[in-house]
Design a protein around this motif. Structure first.
Motif, PDB file in Angstrom:
ATOM      1  N   ASN A  57       0.837  -1.198   0.000  1.00 51.16           N
ATOM      2  CA  ASN A  57       0.000   0.000   0.000  1.00 51.16           C
ATOM      3  C   ASN A  57       0.877   1.256   0.000  1.00 51.16           C
ATOM      4  OD1 ASN A  57      -1.765   2.151   0.809  1.00 51.16           O
ATOM      5  ND2 ASN A  57      -3.209   0.611   1.573  1.00 51.16           N
ATOM      6  N   LYS A  58       0.608   2.192  -0.897  1.00 39.56           N
ATOM      7  CA  LYS A  58       1.392   3.425  -0.980  1.00 39.56           C
ATOM      8  C   LYS A  58       1.322   4.236   0.309  1.00 39.56           C
ATOM      9  CE  LYS A  58       1.049   4.078  -5.985  1.00 39.56           C
ATOM     10  NZ  LYS A  58       0.546   4.975  -7.065  1.00 39.56           N
ATOM     11  N   LYS A  59       0.187   4.134   0.991  1.00 38.84           N
ATOM     12  CA  LYS A  59       0.045   4.893   2.233  1.00 38.84           C
ATOM     13  C   LYS A  59       1.064   4.455   3.276  1.00 38.84           C
ATOM     14  CE  LYS A  59      -4.627   6.802   2.561  1.00 38.84           C
ATOM     15  NZ  LYS A  59      -4.878   6.942   1.134  1.00 38.84           N
ATOM     16  N   PHE A  60       1.417   3.178   3.271  1.00 36.46           N
ATOM     17  CA  PHE A  60       2.428   2.708   4.220  1.00 36.46           C
ATOM     18  C   PHE A  60       3.746   3.435   3.997  1.00 36.46           C
ATOM     19  CE2 PHE A  60       6.231  -0.010   4.470  1.00 36.46           C
ATOM     20  CZ  PHE A  60       6.369  -0.049   5.847  1.00 36.46           C
ATOM     21  N   TYR A  92       2.278  -1.744  13.350  1.00 39.15           N
ATOM     22  CA  TYR A  92       3.009  -0.614  13.915  1.00 39.15           C
ATOM     23  C   TYR A  92       4.469  -0.975  14.154  1.00 39.15           C
ATOM     24  CZ  TYR A  92       4.289   3.394  16.749  1.00 39.15           C
ATOM     25  OH  TYR A  92       4.923   4.519  17.223  1.00 39.15           O
ATOM     26  N   GLY A  93       4.737  -2.243  14.441  1.00 41.13           N
ATOM     27  CA  GLY A  93       6.129  -2.672  14.570  1.00 41.13           C
ATOM     28  C   GLY A  93       6.904  -2.440  13.279  1.00 41.13           C
ATOM     29  N   ILE A  94       6.244  -2.670  12.145  1.00 43.21           N
ATOM     30  CA  ILE A  94       6.889  -2.440  10.852  1.00 43.21           C
ATOM     31  C   ILE A  94       7.034  -0.945  10.584  1.00 43.21           C
ATOM     32  CG2 ILE A  94       6.681  -2.773   8.357  1.00 43.21           C
ATOM     33  CD1 ILE A  94       5.143  -5.381   8.989  1.00 43.21           C
ATOM     34  N   VAL A  95       5.970  -0.186  10.840  1.00 48.37           N
ATOM     35  CA  VAL A  95       6.025   1.269  10.659  1.00 48.37           C
ATOM     36  C   VAL A  95       7.134   1.862  11.526  1.00 48.37           C
ATOM     37  CG1 VAL A  95       4.778   3.437  11.067  1.00 48.37           C
ATOM     38  CG2 VAL A  95       3.599   1.511   9.999  1.00 48.37           C
ATOM     39  N   PHE A  96       7.328   1.296  12.707  1.00 48.37           N
ATOM     40  CA  PHE A  96       8.283   1.850  13.667  1.00 48.37           C
ATOM     41  C   PHE A  96       9.731   1.663  13.229  1.00 48.37           C
ATOM     42  CE2 PHE A  96      10.385   2.530  17.758  1.00 48.37           C
ATOM     43  CZ  PHE A  96       9.659   3.606  18.242  1.00 48.37           C
ATOM     44  N   THR A  97       9.980   0.830  12.206  1.00 48.54           N
ATOM     45  CA  THR A  97      11.350   0.732  11.702  1.00 48.54           C
ATOM     46  C   THR A  97      11.830   2.091  11.181  1.00 48.54           C
ATOM     47  OG1 THR A  97      10.566   0.027   9.517  1.00 48.54           O
ATOM     48  CG2 THR A  97      11.134  -1.708  11.114  1.00 48.54           C
ATOM     49  N   ALA A  98      10.894   2.974  10.836  1.00 47.40           N
ATOM     50  CA  ALA A  98      11.246   4.329  10.416  1.00 47.40           C
ATOM     51  C   ALA A  98      11.994   5.060  11.528  1.00 47.40           C
ATOM     52  CB  ALA A  98       9.984   5.108  10.030  1.00 47.40           C
ATOM     53  N   TYR A  99      11.645   4.742  12.762  1.00 50.42           N
ATOM     54  CA  TYR A  99      12.291   5.356  13.921  1.00 50.42           C
ATOM     55  C   TYR A  99      13.778   5.024  13.946  1.00 50.42           C
ATOM     56  CZ  TYR A  99      12.718   6.739  18.883  1.00 50.42           C
ATOM     57  OH  TYR A  99      13.072   7.338  20.072  1.00 50.42           O
ATOM     58  N   GLY A 100      14.098   3.759  13.699  1.00 49.83           N
ATOM     59  CA  GLY A 100      15.498   3.349  13.710  1.00 49.83           C
ATOM     60  C   GLY A 100      16.289   4.000  12.586  1.00 49.83           C
ATOM     61  N   TRP A 106       5.515   5.884   6.510  1.00 42.86           N
ATOM     62  CA  TRP A 106       6.868   5.521   6.960  1.00 42.86           C
ATOM     63  C   TRP A 106       7.820   6.690   6.745  1.00 42.86           C
ATOM     64  CZ3 TRP A 106      11.907   5.178   5.482  1.00 42.86           C
ATOM     65  CH2 TRP A 106      12.732   4.323   6.202  1.00 42.86           C
ATOM     66  N   PHE A 107       7.746   7.319   5.580  1.00 44.74           N
ATOM     67  CA  PHE A 107       8.650   8.442   5.298  1.00 44.74           C
ATOM     68  C   PHE A 107       8.388   9.617   6.242  1.00 44.74           C
ATOM     69  CE2 PHE A 107       9.525  12.546   3.385  1.00 44.74           C
ATOM     70  CZ  PHE A 107      10.881  12.413   3.095  1.00 44.74           C
ATOM     71  N   CYS A 108       7.124   9.951   6.438  1.00 47.15           N
ATOM     72  CA  CYS A 108       6.805  11.086   7.314  1.00 47.15           C
ATOM     73  C   CYS A 108       7.236  10.817   8.750  1.00 47.15           C
ATOM     74  CB  CYS A 108       5.303  11.387   7.249  1.00 47.15           C
ATOM     75  SG  CYS A 108       4.781  12.127   5.683  1.00 47.15           S
ATOM     76  N   PHE A 109       7.066   9.581   9.216  1.00 50.66           N
ATOM     77  CA  PHE A 109       7.503   9.211  10.559  1.00 50.66           C
ATOM     78  C   PHE A 109       9.028   9.230  10.631  1.00 50.66           C
ATOM     79  CE2 PHE A 109       7.309   5.693  14.026  1.00 50.66           C
ATOM     80  CZ  PHE A 109       7.472   6.647  15.017  1.00 50.66           C
ATOM     81  N   MET A 110       9.685   8.717   9.586  1.00 48.07           N
ATOM     82  CA  MET A 110      11.155   8.731   9.547  1.00 48.07           C
ATOM     83  C   MET A 110      11.682  10.156   9.614  1.00 48.07           C
ATOM     84  SD  MET A 110      13.975   9.476   7.556  1.00 48.07           S
ATOM     85  CE  MET A 110      13.235   9.633   5.929  1.00 48.07           C
ATOM     86  N   ALA A 111      11.049  11.065   8.859  1.00 46.42           N
ATOM     87  CA  ALA A 111      11.493  12.461   8.861  1.00 46.42           C
ATOM     88  C   ALA A 111      11.380  13.061  10.258  1.00 46.42           C
ATOM     89  CB  ALA A 111      10.669  13.272   7.865  1.00 46.42           C
ATOM     90  N   SER A 112      10.294  12.743  10.941  1.00 49.39           N
ATOM     91  CA  SER A 112      10.100  13.295  12.291  1.00 49.39           C
ATOM     92  C   SER A 112      11.143  12.754  13.261  1.00 49.39           C
ATOM     93  CB  SER A 112       8.695  12.971  12.812  1.00 49.39           C
ATOM     94  OG  SER A 112       8.588  11.625  13.237  1.00 49.39           O
ATOM     95  N   THR A 113      11.504  11.478  13.127  1.00 50.23           N
ATOM     96  CA  THR A 113      12.502  10.904  14.040  1.00 50.23           C
ATOM     97  C   THR A 113      13.906  11.383  13.674  1.00 50.23           C
ATOM     98  OG1 THR A 113      12.699   8.874  12.714  1.00 50.23           O
ATOM     99  CG2 THR A 113      11.100   8.864  14.487  1.00 50.23           C
ATOM    100  N   PHE A 114      14.179  11.530  12.379  1.00 51.94           N
ATOM    101  CA  PHE A 114      15.460  12.087  11.940  1.00 51.94           C
ATOM    102  C   PHE A 114      15.667  13.449  12.589  1.00 51.94           C
ATOM    103  CE2 PHE A 114      18.230  14.566   9.281  1.00 51.94           C
ATOM    104  CZ  PHE A 114      19.108  13.687   8.671  1.00 51.94           C
TER     105      PHE A 114
END
Length: 390
Positions: free
Chosen positions: A205-208, A333-341, A212-220
């Motif tokens: 799904n493109k939304k994932f 959410y565990g998969i989405v949370f890989t953006a955090y790492g 993921w990118f938006c969450f990654m940007a916030s954690t970066f």
């Protein structure tokens, strides 16, 4: 149903223990002085902690599918306590990375998901607010732990501070984990067939990828800022090192406030609007620091940086449920949370590289602003939800 609030209250205290990683900047300078570390080297334990925290998040989701939330939470808490305690005996950088970064970080990754999963299933209504209040404990942690860590370091030294905090975490997390259980254990139906998306379907799904990118940007951005808060304040702004733990505590309060605030916003306005608000605040903060380095601009900008990062840690699990349903929420959410790492690794490395190349942390605001602009575009193109399907 009133008894469900005990999971929120106990979860807040557990998250205060787990969130002590956000006080890393208090440990950073004493470790640099004691061990002769560079800016990049002193970021490595923090970076490894956050990386293993995110990598072990899916493991926590799988464990809780087979074992009780209480047992998984206790197991994670034991790893957290042991990691901090073992770190106190480190004689070199890589021992500190292994104990604090890998062991304690893995413990947080395993434990973090459990209170969120339990509260998500106990609160079908006002879920965004309940999660925001719960996760506020993680963001508010430096409000308690930064001054405490500074006091312990001043009184006993940096490594005894690791040991004392580790023993406290081991005891508190273990005891407070005992009541945790899912609603089905008490006769409640926790999940329904709501058309949820499985992890495999979500990955198509493109939304994932947009989420993921938006969450990654916030954690970066957020973890870069958290990791350099004290040195930025002292070296760029010229704030006294005795004042920085107080300011760090204030920033952590904004981080904690951001979680229920953006959780509440997620309940009442469209996802793309909530995301845009968070990143517009980041852009404005970056512009402020680009033009002035006064103590006022520092406090205002860093308060907003910490606020919006805290908001994302409430928004991300909520948006995962909103876009992909509740049934597979723990795994998804565990998969989405890989953006955090990913954000943790590259955010911290980028800050250290910028400092070592240009001699100052003041230049970090430019990549921060650019990344925030890209995130606004991605959210409004790929995460747009119509008013009538809010």
């Amino acid at each position: 149903m009133k008894s469900r609030w005990i999971y929120v209250v106990f979860g807040i205290v557990i998250f205060i223990c787990l969130g002590t990683v956000y006080s890393w900047s208090i440990f950073r300078k004493p470790l640099e002085n004691m061990m002769g570390l560079s800016s990049v080297e002193s970021s490595l334990p923090f970076m490894f902690f956050l990386t293993f925290y995110s990598l072990l998040m899916p493991v926590g989701g799988k464990l809780v599918a087979k074992h009780s939330p209480r047992n998984v939470l206790i197991f994670g808490g034991i790893l957290v306590g042991l990691g901090w305690i073992l770190a106190s005996f480190s004689e070199g950088l890589w021992q500190l990375v292994l104990t604090y970064g890998v062991v304690a970080g893995s413990g947080v990754g395993i434990a973090y998901r459990i209170p969120i999963s339990v509260v998500s299933k106990w609160f079908n209504e006002k879920k965004g607010l309940a999660l925001g209040v719960l996760i506020a404990g993680f963001g508010l942690s430096p409000f308690v732990t930064a001054p405490l860590a500074k006091k312990l370091i001043t009184s006993y030294g940096v490594f005894p501070a690791f040991r004392i905090l580790g023993m406290a975490f081991l005891l508190l997390i273990t005891l407070l984990s005992i009541p945790f259980k899912f609603p089905k254990d008490s006769g409640f139906e926790s999940d329904s067939n709501d058309g949820s998306t499985s992890p495999r379907q979500m990955l198509k799904n493109k939304k994932f990828y947009a989420l993921w990118f938006c969450f990654m940007a916030s954690t970066f951005i957020g973890l870069m800022i958290i990791g350099i808060t004290a040195p930025f304040g002292e070296e760029v702004i010229g704030i006294d090192e005795k004042t920085m733990p107080i300011l760090t505590a204030i920033f952590s309060a904004f981080n904690g406030i951001g979680r229920p605030l953006f959780g509440l916003l997620s309940d009442i306005i469209l996802p793309q609007v909530t995301i845009s608000v968070s990143y517009v605040l980041v852009i404005l903060s970056s512009l402020l620091l680009a033009y002035t380095h006064s103590p006022i601009s520092f406090v205002v900008s860093f308060s907003l940086f910490w606020l919006t990062f805290g908001g994302w840690l409430a928004m991300a699990p909520y948006l995962t449920s909103k876009f992909f349903g509740n049934k597979y929420q723990s795994q998804n959410y565990g998969i989405v949370f890989t953006a955090y790492g990913f954000g943790a690794i590259f955010g911290n490395l980028s800050a250290g590289i910028i400092k070592d190349l240009f001699g100052s942390y003041k230049y970090v605001v430019y990549p921060i602003a650019l990344l925030a602009i890209i995130a606004v575009v991605v959210a409004n193109v790929y995460l747009r939800v119509n008013e009538n399907v809010r």
